[in-house]
Structures are given as structure tokens and as C-alpha cells.
Design a protein around this motif. Structure first.
Motif, PDB file in Angstrom:
ATOM      1  N   ARG A 147       0.825  -1.213   0.000  1.00 14.49           N
ATOM      2  CA  ARG A 147       0.000   0.000   0.000  1.00 14.49           C
ATOM      3  C   ARG A 147       0.858   1.261   0.000  1.00 14.49           C
ATOM      4  NH1 ARG A 147      -3.357  -0.914   5.265  1.00 14.49           N
ATOM      5  NH2 ARG A 147      -3.604  -2.890   4.202  1.00 14.49           N
ATOM      6  N   ILE A 148       0.314   2.288  -0.596  1.00  7.54           N
ATOM      7  CA  ILE A 148       0.866   3.643  -0.488  1.00  7.54           C
ATOM      8  C   ILE A 148       0.143   4.329   0.663  1.00  7.54           C
ATOM      9  CG2 ILE A 148       0.949   5.912  -1.572  1.00  7.54           C
ATOM     10  CD1 ILE A 148       2.897   4.271  -2.927  1.00  7.54           C
ATOM     11  N   VAL A 149       0.899   4.922   1.574  1.00  7.91           N
ATOM     12  CA  VAL A 149       0.299   5.617   2.710  1.00  7.91           C
ATOM     13  C   VAL A 149       0.794   7.058   2.723  1.00  7.91           C
ATOM     14  CG1 VAL A 149       0.024   5.716   5.208  1.00  7.91           C
ATOM     15  CG2 VAL A 149       0.160   3.491   4.058  1.00  7.91           C
ATOM     16  N   LEU A 150      -0.151   8.004   2.713  1.00  6.30           N
ATOM     17  CA  LEU A 150       0.164   9.429   2.778  1.00  6.30           C
ATOM     18  C   LEU A 150      -0.304   9.978   4.113  1.00  6.30           C
ATOM     19  CD1 LEU A 150      -1.158  10.444  -0.752  1.00  6.30           C
ATOM     20  CD2 LEU A 150       1.237  10.277  -0.113  1.00  6.30           C
ATOM     21  N   TRP A 151       0.578  10.671   4.808  1.00  4.73           N
ATOM     22  CA  TRP A 151       0.132  11.368   6.004  1.00  4.73           C
ATOM     23  C   TRP A 151      -0.827  12.476   5.580  1.00  4.73           C
ATOM     24  CZ3 TRP A 151       4.779  12.332   9.843  1.00  4.73           C
ATOM     25  CH2 TRP A 151       5.328  11.093  10.190  1.00  4.73           C
ATOM     26  N   ASP A 152      -1.875  12.709   6.370  1.00  8.19           N
ATOM     27  CA  ASP A 152      -2.827  13.769   6.014  1.00  8.19           C
ATOM     28  C   ASP A 152      -2.157  15.145   6.015  1.00  8.19           C
ATOM     29  OD1 ASP A 152      -2.477  13.812   8.753  1.00  8.19           O
ATOM     30  OD2 ASP A 152      -4.602  14.015   9.253  1.00  8.19           O
ATOM     31  N   THR A 153      -1.098  15.297   6.817  1.00 10.88           N
ATOM     32  CA  THR A 153      -0.361  16.560   6.803  1.00 10.88           C
ATOM     33  C   THR A 153       0.314  16.787   5.454  1.00 10.88           C
ATOM     34  OG1 THR A 153       1.500  15.358   7.814  1.00 10.88           O
ATOM     35  CG2 THR A 153       0.073  16.630   9.284  1.00 10.88           C
TER      36      THR A 153
END
Length: 408
Positions: A247-253
Motif C-alpha cells: 500500500r501507499i500511505v500518505l500522512w494527512d499533513t
């Protein structure tokens, strides 16, 4: 304890103090040069760096002092005797020993941990955590790590008892499937314990990331946003997992503070790690390195134990009280392996940077992304060469911006 062992321990700590002083002097000189070369860097960035260097120095000493004190004071042996009393088997002995050891270690590391991850982060506006959230994360990490270690520690000690001359080989060989298993389950079952993960595949940004994934040939990867803003003001993204868990995970920041092209640039970099097989290479190299590491631990631990002349309270490595001894030797070799490990990591990061540009064709976004990532975290453009060699898993911001600017 014989004189040769005493001298070896003493000389190592003299070296360690010299190393710390050398790093601090190099870093302060480097910051003086940066003030001339980059006059726009805020004073807070330098103050934050200096505070972190002090914490680093203390933690480095504690990494070796704590297990050594467990041995020298006989505390480890006393815990081991208590844990194995009443005829308890190895499994129960391991659980009791690890729980008690971990609790003591937690309280020893608590002051520097609280200062670095809570006090400093709030002082420089890098954290959004309340004290309750900080304690929640700390306790969850403690429980998971302690439970995992206490439930499995019986196995290596069983191997040491049954095969005192070959245990290092067997333990090293099973590292690869263990790392593989952890890499598979961690994104799906461990990470969500700490934060909330939300799929963004159906959103506009998710569709654009899907295009990048299709271009890279890994369109089956999932895309998630994680609510890191409850903990930090800093930004990050990563690709993790294998098989069905990738998976690709992006911090909401990251999504909030970067524009669309910059978010795609960050994502392309993480995709680059997967394209170049860095997850698999990390698993394989980690397994091979573990075999070598276990052999060095086997030779060195037995040498120390022999030279200790019973001053630790035990004379066999399969005694559960030898845990701080094994930990001490592990820390020793990992410390000296850091330059090799991080050089490999920096090479992989450079490969991912190349893929980033090849996928996005956008050097300007790559440059602005690096600038924002480092500025938002109050990082400086570069560290001293010795610190970079020993501790940097990524090229410096200065090196990466120069690479993107000159890349054809």
C-alpha cells in the motif's frame, strides 16, 4: 572479571566519548558554515538541532550503559532467578524476565524519551499530541513490543541450550521468513492500532496516484491516508507491505501542506522503492546480515562470558539472565555497522529519486517538495560528513536538491 575484559570495556567507552565529542564539534562547525551559506535558515532550526544532538549523545551512552549495568550489578541475574523460580519452564521464565526487564528499561529511557518526543516537539511547534495521546502511543508500543518479545524469547534460548555451537546459524536463517511475515502483517494489523487509515482510491487525488501506479505496473497496491495530524505537524509518505498488503500511505499533513504536483512527486518516490525491489532487497539483505550478526554475537558473547569469571552471576549463555549481554553485543555491532547500513539506504533513496523524476517528469515539484519537507520539520540542509556517514538513511536535502536540479 579479568583485566583484559575490563580494559576492553573501558577503552570502548573512551572511544564512545571521543566519538560523541567529535560528532558534536563537527556538527557545530557545520552549523556555523550553514549560517553563512544559508542566511535564511531560522534560528529555531539550529536550536532544535542542538537540542536533538544532546539527546542523541545521552541515548547513545545509555544504549551501552544500561545493559552493562544490568550485568555488572547482578540485577539481570536476580531477575533471572526470580523468573525461573518455582520450577517454571523456559516459556514462562522468558515472559516474566522480559516483562520485568522492559518495565525497568522503560523507566530509565522515559526522561529522554519524553523530552525529545514531547517537550522539544511542542517547543518548536512540531507536535499536536496531548499528554494523553503521547502516553497512549507510548503504552501501546510498550505492550506490543513487550508481548512480542516475551512470547518468543524462549525459542532463541532453546536453540542456544540445544545447540550451543550452531544456534547463531539457525537463528540467522529463520530471520528472512520472520521479516517477511512482519512486513506482511504490520501494515494490516499493527499500524491501525496507532492511527486511523482511510482509503482515498475513489478521490480525485487517489485516481491520479492510481495512474502513477499503473504506469509503474503495480496498480494492485492500495492507497491510504493516515491521520497523523493528531500527532505531528511534519509530513511523510511511505510504501509498505508485500503481496496483498502492499500500500501507499500518505500522512494527512502531507496532503494538506503540499500542492497536487508535490504530493504526486512524493508518491512517485515511494513507488520507486517498490519498482526497484527495495522492500525485497531489504528483507534478503537483512537476513544475510542477521546470520553474520548472530555469528559475531555468538563469538563475542561467549568471550565476554568466559572473561567475566562469574562476575555477572551466571556462566552459561543459555541462562535467561544473559539477555542484557546479548543486547549489549548486538548494540555494539549494529553501531559499527551503521555506516554500511545507511550507505546502502542512501543508495536506494537515490534510486527512488530517479524513478520519481522518470514517473512525474517534474523536477520543479521534486525540488519544492524536498524544500518544504525539510523546512516544515526544522531540518538543516546538510549535516557534517561524519554524522551523515553514521546516521543518515537519506541523502541530505542539499544533495537531493542538487541531484534533481542536474538530473537529465
Amino acid at each position: 572479571m579479568d583485566k583484559r575484559l575490563s580494559w576492553t570495556i573501558g577503552l570502548f567507552f573512551v572511544f564512545l566519548i571521543f566519538f560523541i565529542v567529535f560528532i558534536l564539534v563537527s556538527e557545530y562547525k557545520n552549523m556555523d558554515r550553514l549560517k553563512i551559506e544559508y542566511p535564511d535558515i531560522p534560528k529555531e532550526a539550529y536550536d532544535y538541532r542542538k537540542s536533538n544532538l544532546k539527546v542523541w549523545a545521552i541515548n547513545l551512552l545509555l544504549k551501552f550503559l544500561v545493559p552493562l549495568l544490568f550485568l555488572m550489578t547482578g540485577l539481570s541475574n536476580k531477575i533471572g532467578i526470580f523468573a525461573s523460580s518455582k520450577g517454571r519452564n523456559l516459556f514462562l521464565t522468558g515472559i516474566i524476565y522480559v516483562v520485568l526487564f522492559s518495565i525497568i528499561d522503560l523507566f530509565i529511557s522515559l526522561p529522554t524519551g519524553f523530552y525529545s518526543s514531547f517537550v522539544l516537539k511542542h517547543r518548536y511547534n512540531l507536535s499536536n499530541q496531548t499528554i494523553y495521546r503521547w502516553l497512549e502511543v507510548l503504552l501501546k508500543s510498550f505492550i506490543i513490543n513487550t508481548a512480542a518479545l516475551s512470547l518468543t524469547i524462549w525459542f532463541p534460548y532453546y536453540l542456544i541450550y540445544k545447540s550451543p555451537n550452531k544456534w547463531w546459524l539457525y537463528l540467522g536463517m529463520i530471520t528472512i521468513p520472520v521479516i517477511l511475515f512482519i512486513t506482511f502483517i504490520s501494515p494490516m494489523y499493527i499500524d491501525p492500532i496507532f492511527n486511523k487509515y482511510t482509503s482515498i482510491e475513489d478521490e480525485e487525488l487517489g485516481q491520479e496516484i492510481k495512474q502513477l501506479l499503473r504506469k509503474a505496473g503495480i496498480e494492485d497496491a492500495d492507497i491510504y491516508k493516515v491521520d497523523k495530524s493528531r500527532d505531528t505537524n511534519e509530513m511523510n509518505a511511505y510504501m509498505t507491505g508485500i503481496f496483498g498488503s502492499k500500500r501507499i500511505v500518505l500522512w494527512d499533513t502531507t496532503i494538506e501542506k503540499l500542492d497536487r504536483e508535490e504530493v504526486l512527486s512524493v508518491t512517485a518516490h515511494e513507488i520507486g522503492h517498490y519498482i526497484k525491489g527495495h522492500i525485497w532487497k531489504g528483507i534478503i539483505l537483512g537476513g544475510i546480515g542477521s546470520i553474520l550478526l548472530m555469528y559475531l554475537v555468538y563469538r563475542t558473547s561467549n568471550w565476554i562470558l568466559l572473561r567475566s569469571n562469574g562476575s555477572f552471576g551466571f556462566d552459561r549463555l543459555y541462562n535467561i539472565a544473559s539477555f542484557p549481554l546479548i543486547l549489549l553485543v548486538l548494540n555494539f555491532y549494529i553501531f559499527f555497522a551503521n555506516p554500511i547500513i545507511n550507505a546502502t539506504s542512501r543508495y536506494m533513496e537515490r534510486e527512488a529519486d530517479k524513478i520519481e523524476i522518470q514517473l512525474t517528469k517534474n523536477k520543479e515539484a521534486a525540488i519544492s517538495t524536498i524544500s518544504k519537507l525539510y523546512e516544515e520539520s526544522l531540518s538543516i540542509p546538510r549535516s557534517s560528513n561524519i554524522f551523515k556517514i553514521w546516521y543518515h538513511s537519506h541523502p541530505t536535502a542539499e544533495e537531493r536538491i542538487e541531484f534533481f536540479s542536474n538530473y537529465d
